[in-house]
Scaffold this active site. Structure first.
Site, PDB file in Angstrom:
ATOM      1  N   ASN A  84       0.839  -1.185   0.000  1.00 12.73           N
ATOM      2  CA  ASN A  84       0.000   0.000   0.000  1.00 12.73           C
ATOM      3  C   ASN A  84       0.884   1.249   0.000  1.00 12.73           C
ATOM      4  O   ASN A  84       2.109   1.150   0.030  1.00 12.73           O
ATOM      5  CB  ASN A  84      -0.942  -0.048   1.212  1.00 12.73           C
ATOM      6  CG  ASN A  84      -2.249   0.654   0.972  1.00 12.73           C
ATOM      7  OD1 ASN A  84      -2.289   1.734   0.406  1.00 12.73           O
ATOM      8  ND2 ASN A  84      -3.333   0.035   1.417  1.00 12.73           N
ATOM      9  N   HIS A 114      23.753   2.082  11.425  1.00 16.46           N
ATOM     10  CA  HIS A 114      24.974   2.848  11.663  1.00 16.46           C
ATOM     11  C   HIS A 114      25.728   2.218  12.815  1.00 16.46           C
ATOM     12  O   HIS A 114      25.128   1.635  13.724  1.00 16.46           O
ATOM     13  CB  HIS A 114      24.637   4.310  11.960  1.00 16.46           C
ATOM     14  CG  HIS A 114      23.959   4.985  10.821  1.00 16.46           C
ATOM     15  ND1 HIS A 114      24.630   5.460   9.735  1.00 16.46           N
ATOM     16  CD2 HIS A 114      22.644   5.209  10.577  1.00 16.46           C
ATOM     17  CE1 HIS A 114      23.775   5.975   8.874  1.00 16.46           C
ATOM     18  NE2 HIS A 114      22.552   5.834   9.358  1.00 16.46           N
ATOM     19  N   SER A 159      -0.325  -3.810  12.918  1.00 16.44           N
ATOM     20  CA  SER A 159      -0.087  -2.402  12.629  1.00 16.44           C
ATOM     21  C   SER A 159       0.699  -1.755  13.757  1.00 16.44           C
ATOM     22  O   SER A 159       0.434  -1.989  14.930  1.00 16.44           O
ATOM     23  CB  SER A 159      -1.420  -1.664  12.472  1.00 16.44           C
ATOM     24  OG  SER A 159      -2.096  -2.131  11.344  1.00 16.44           O
TER      25      SER A 159
END
Length: 187
Positions: A84, A114, A159
């Site tokens: 999406n 990093h 989610s």
């Protein structure tokens, strides 16, 4: 001596300002600019752009714009993939996405990282770890997959979840950091 690109894809410390990597990134940005600009009615052109951008792009792959990635060539997508709007894949290392995977809006997949050593960070060095997503996986909106994780076949990432560790097959994970909230029965 390995090139900066070779070091990058192998998960070693590398210099992202290397001219070859800057050219690769520029190429990806140009392809993405066209992809994100053209109409959804130009289905075939979008598929051609994804095929040109990705290391592997199987049939029935669709990403709703806007879409962003670093290089593209480290992304390998099997058939039936859908993402999406707002998907971001930071692909300094390999990202494998299995068959019939679905991404909700604003899913982010990170292979880039990093160093913990501040001196290495100050020198501008970076590194990455690959991400692998199995078959039949659903990643919910605004979920984040961190460097080095593997998502097992048939699993669901809720989610907003932040995945920091591997996810086994056939489970639902959620939260920050994501943990198993349910085991799935498959038929």
């Amino acid at each position: 001596m390995p090139s900066e690109r070779e070091k990058m894809v192998n998960g070693e410390l590398y210099d992202p300002t290397d001219p070859e990597l800057l050219a690769d990134s520029k190429r990806a940005r140009e392809l993405l600019a066209e992809y994100n600009r053209i109409s959804g009615a130009e289905y075939e052109r979008r598929l051609d752009l994804l095929d040109e951008l990705f290391g592997t792009c199987a049939e029935a792959c669709w990403i709703d714009p806007p879409f962003r990635c670093d290089y593209g060539y480290n992304v390998h997508v099997d058939e039936g993939f859908y993402a999406n709007v707002g998907c971001v894949i930071l692909d300094v290392c390999r990202v494998d996405i299995g068959r019939n995977c679905l991404f909700g809006p604003s899913v982010h997949v990170y292979t880039a990282s990093h160093p913990l050593d501040p001196a290495d960070r100050a020198r501008g060095l970076a590194y990455g770890e690959p991400v692998s997503i199995g078959d039949d996986v659903w990643i919910g909106g605004r979920a984040v997959l961190n460097p080095g994780v593997t998502i097992g076949d048939g699993s669901v990432v809720a989610s907003g979840a932040v995945v920091t560790d591997d996810v086994p097959e056939g489970v639902v994970v959620g939260g920050n950091p994501a943990g198993v909230v349910k085991e799935l029965e498959t038929g």
